[in-house]
Design a protein around this motif. Structure first.
Motif, PDB file in Angstrom:
ATOM      1  N   ARG A  72       0.864  -1.174   0.000  1.00 19.05           N
ATOM      2  CA  ARG A  72       0.000   0.000   0.000  1.00 19.05           C
ATOM      3  C   ARG A  72       0.902   1.225   0.000  1.00 19.05           C
ATOM      4  O   ARG A  72       1.956   1.211   0.633  1.00 19.05           O
ATOM      5  N   SER A  73       0.510   2.263  -0.728  1.00 20.88           N
ATOM      6  CA  SER A  73       1.408   3.396  -0.950  1.00 20.88           C
ATOM      7  C   SER A  73       0.752   4.718  -0.606  1.00 20.88           C
ATOM      8  O   SER A  73      -0.362   4.989  -1.066  1.00 20.88           O
ATOM      9  N   GLY A 102      -7.639  -3.650  -6.123  1.00 12.72           N
ATOM     10  CA  GLY A 102      -9.055  -3.333  -5.987  1.00 12.72           C
ATOM     11  C   GLY A 102      -9.362  -1.897  -6.382  1.00 12.72           C
ATOM     12  O   GLY A 102      -8.638  -1.278  -7.180  1.00 12.72           O
ATOM     13  N   GLY A 104      -9.150   1.028  -4.810  1.00 18.28           N
ATOM     14  CA  GLY A 104      -8.138   2.058  -4.550  1.00 18.28           C
ATOM     15  C   GLY A 104      -7.042   1.999  -5.597  1.00 18.28           C
ATOM     16  O   GLY A 104      -6.648   3.028  -6.175  1.00 18.28           O
ATOM     17  N   SER A 105      -6.570   0.814  -5.884  1.00 18.76           N
ATOM     18  CA  SER A 105      -5.497   0.637  -6.865  1.00 18.76           C
ATOM     19  C   SER A 105      -5.946   1.113  -8.246  1.00 18.76           C
ATOM     20  O   SER A 105      -5.149   1.688  -9.001  1.00 18.76           O
ATOM     21  N   GLN A 107      -7.997   3.491  -8.828  1.00 20.35           N
ATOM     22  CA  GLN A 107      -7.931   4.965  -8.832  1.00 20.35           C
ATOM     23  C   GLN A 107      -6.492   5.432  -9.024  1.00 20.35           C
ATOM     24  O   GLN A 107      -6.223   6.399  -9.729  1.00 20.35           O
ATOM     25  N   GLY A 108      -5.568   4.701  -8.394  1.00 20.05           N
ATOM     26  CA  GLY A 108      -4.150   5.016  -8.584  1.00 20.05           C
ATOM     27  C   GLY A 108      -3.762   4.861 -10.052  1.00 20.05           C
ATOM     28  O   GLY A 108      -3.102   5.721 -10.635  1.00 20.05           O
TER      29      GLY A 108
HETATM   30  N1  LIG Z   1      -7.714   7.894  -4.587  1.00 21.49           N
HETATM   31  C1  LIG Z   1      -6.543   7.314  -4.881  1.00 21.49           C
HETATM   32  N2  LIG Z   1      -5.704   7.909  -5.773  1.00 21.49           N
HETATM   33  C2  LIG Z   1      -4.525   7.345  -6.088  1.00 21.49           C
HETATM   34  N3  LIG Z   1      -4.091   6.171  -5.582  1.00 21.49           N
HETATM   35  C3  LIG Z   1      -4.874   5.534  -4.710  1.00 21.49           C
HETATM   36  C4  LIG Z   1      -6.142   6.072  -4.305  1.00 21.49           C
HETATM   37  N4  LIG Z   1      -6.704   5.209  -3.433  1.00 21.49           N
HETATM   38  C5  LIG Z   1      -5.822   4.196  -3.270  1.00 21.49           C
HETATM   39  N5  LIG Z   1      -4.726   4.392  -4.036  1.00 21.49           N
HETATM   40  C6  LIG Z   1      -3.546   3.511  -4.141  1.00 21.49           C
HETATM   41  O1  LIG Z   1      -3.948   2.159  -4.191  1.00 21.49           O
HETATM   42  C7  LIG Z   1      -3.385   1.437  -3.081  1.00 21.49           C
HETATM   43  C8  LIG Z   1      -4.295   0.306  -2.681  1.00 21.49           C
HETATM   44  O2  LIG Z   1      -5.556   0.830  -2.287  1.00 21.49           O
HETATM   45  P1  LIG Z   1      -6.441   0.074  -1.194  1.00 21.49           P
HETATM   46  O3  LIG Z   1      -7.706   0.839  -1.063  1.00 21.49           O
HETATM   47  O4  LIG Z   1      -5.603  -0.129   0.027  1.00 21.49           O
HETATM   48  O5  LIG Z   1      -6.635  -1.380  -1.787  1.00 21.49           O
HETATM   49  P2  LIG Z   1      -7.510  -1.867  -3.017  1.00 21.49           P
HETATM   50  O6  LIG Z   1      -6.829  -1.494  -4.276  1.00 21.49           O
HETATM   51  O7  LIG Z   1      -7.543  -3.337  -2.800  1.00 21.49           O
HETATM   52  O8  LIG Z   1      -8.863  -1.214  -2.873  1.00 21.49           O
HETATM   53  C9  LIG Z   1      -3.166   2.492  -2.018  1.00 21.49           C
HETATM   54  O9  LIG Z   1      -2.181   2.114  -1.094  1.00 21.49           O
HETATM   55  C10 LIG Z   1      -2.695   3.654  -2.877  1.00 21.49           C
HETATM   56  O10 LIG Z   1      -1.355   3.458  -3.264  1.00 21.49           O
END
Ligand SMILES: Nc1ncnc2c1ncn2[C@@H]1O[C@H](COP(=O)(O)OP(=O)(O)O)[C@@H](O)[C@H]1O
Ligand SMILES: O=P(O)(O)OC[C@H]1O[C@](O)(COP(=O)(O)O)[C@@H](O)[C@@H]1O
Length: 334
Positions: A72-73, A102, A104-105, A107-108
């Motif tokens: 997680r970043s 998932g 969050g990723s 969105q990244g």
């Molecule tokens: N709104 C966002 N914008 C950019 N990167 C994001 C955002 N939300 C999450 N991330 C990136 O995705 C990673 C994983 O998100 P997380 O919600 O922990 O898991 P998942 O992808 O399983 O939903 C985060 O640690 C972060 O690096």
């Protein structure tokens, strides 16, 4: 001829069994060099890319340990961090990025898509990406929970009249506990999507317990008791169990499955889905797609625009109907 040759892959967020199948499908694509960065988005900044051979990937398809470590970043939550990720990918001569994770990723990944082509492979045991009917790892986790429920049913039958409570993951979305409860015919399932009336819950368990049979209750870690829940917080079932014990005078037998439900060798369904989803991701990138989510839609794996991800995943209505019919959904009963 595609200009995409060097593809990097990361896994991000909670890990999920089965993803090696996606890696194998990508690694075996002719004229493609596949690289990993361990540790999610941070790994891109902090690590050198690691080349993965098709043979290594192929041999790891059925194993629970992922070839590429997840992470997680916090960098990704800021523009400066996103810029650093893009600069490093350019420095490493990467033409396209596959992000496995998932919501969050995804969105990244979307925040990087102006800088290079990206494809998202849905990977989370929660099955909570709005836009895809399936995420890799879900089936293996459902099997793990259902197996635990099956075992509990056996001890429940051997010594009847007890109350069992099983706490699962799926804190922000109840798809995981719902699927496991339906698969294993649990008596009650409590989902984070609906408010829980504790008094009604106690009355209902009391009534079922009074019939002399055991009661098996599945509880999502994120069930509504207070609003301070963060995904991964476990133990909400302690409070629920205490409330039940005080009113029934009966001990509640509690199991918190925790991280055991997120591990294990993948089911064949997960291996198959992962292979198809990995193939779809690499095909989309080679075809010049720029910002894609690999999704299961109406039973078929296809690439859809990343913009099509719906923020709030919805529970599968077919499963809700079954759970309702079996009186498992006491949160929704009148
Ligand atoms: N709104 C966002 N914008 C950019 N990167 C994001 C955002 N939300 C999450 N991330 C990136 O995705 C990673 C994983 O998100 P997380 O919600 O922990 O898991 P998942 O992808 O399983 O939903 C985060 O640690 C972060 O690096
Ligand atoms: O690994 P962590 O940080 O403890 O997170 C636990 C959470 O991860 C999950 O297993 C999967 O969540 P994500 O796929 O969204 O990261 C959830 O079910 C659980 O709430």
């Amino acid at each position: 001829m595609s200009t995409v040759r060097n593809i990097a892959l990361i896994t991000s967020g909670g890990d999920a069994p089965g993803l090696n199948g996606a890696i194998a499908a990508i690694a075996q694509t002719p004229d493609v060099n596949l690289y990993f960065y361990h540790g999610g988005f941070d790994g891109i900044i902090e690590q050198d890319p690691i080349a993965i051979s098709p043979t290594t990937a192929r041999e790891a398809v059925q194993q629970g340990e992922l070839l590429c470590f997840s992470g997680r970043s916090t960098h990704m939550l800021h523009e400066a961090g996103q810029k650093r990720v893009l600069e490093k990918l350019k420095q490493d001569c990467i033409d396209a990025l596959i992000v496995c994770g998932g919501n969050g990723s995804a969105q990244g990944a979307r925040s990087l898509s102006a800088g290079l082509p990206v494809a998202v492979v849905p990977m989370t045991i929660d099955n909570d990406i709005g836009g895809s009917e399936y995420t890799i790892g879900h089936d293996t986790a459902v099997n793990a929970i259902a197996e635990s429920l099956h075992r509990l049913r056996q001890t429940a039958a051997n010594l009847p009249g007890r109350i069992f409570m099983v706490e699962t993951f799926g804190g922000r979305c109840g798809q995981l506990p719902l699927a496991a409860a339906v698969a294993a015919s649990a008596d009650i399932v409590l989902l984070p999507e609906y408010e829980l009336n504790i008094d009604k819950f106690i009355t209902e368990v009391n009534a079922r317990s009074a019939r002399g049979k055991s009661v098996i209750i599945v509880v999502s870690e994120g069930i509504y008791l207070n609003k301070r829940f963060s995904a991964g917080d476990q133990g909400v079932s302690f409070a629920l169990a205490r409330a039940l014990e005080e009113s029934t005078g009966k001990r509640v037998r509690l199991s918190i499955l925790g991280y055991t439900q997120r591990a294990g060798d993948p089911t064949s369904y997960d291996c198959l889905m992962a292979k198809q989803m990995g193939q779809c991701a690499v095909d989309a990138l080679l075809n010049g797609e720029k910002a894609m989510l690999v999704a299961l839609k109406e039973g078929r794996v296809k690439a859809i625009p990343l913009t099509a991800i719906e923020q709030a995943p919805t529970l599968a209505k077919e499963l809700l109907q079954l759970a309702f019919k079996e009186n498992q959904l006491i949160q929704l009963e009148g």
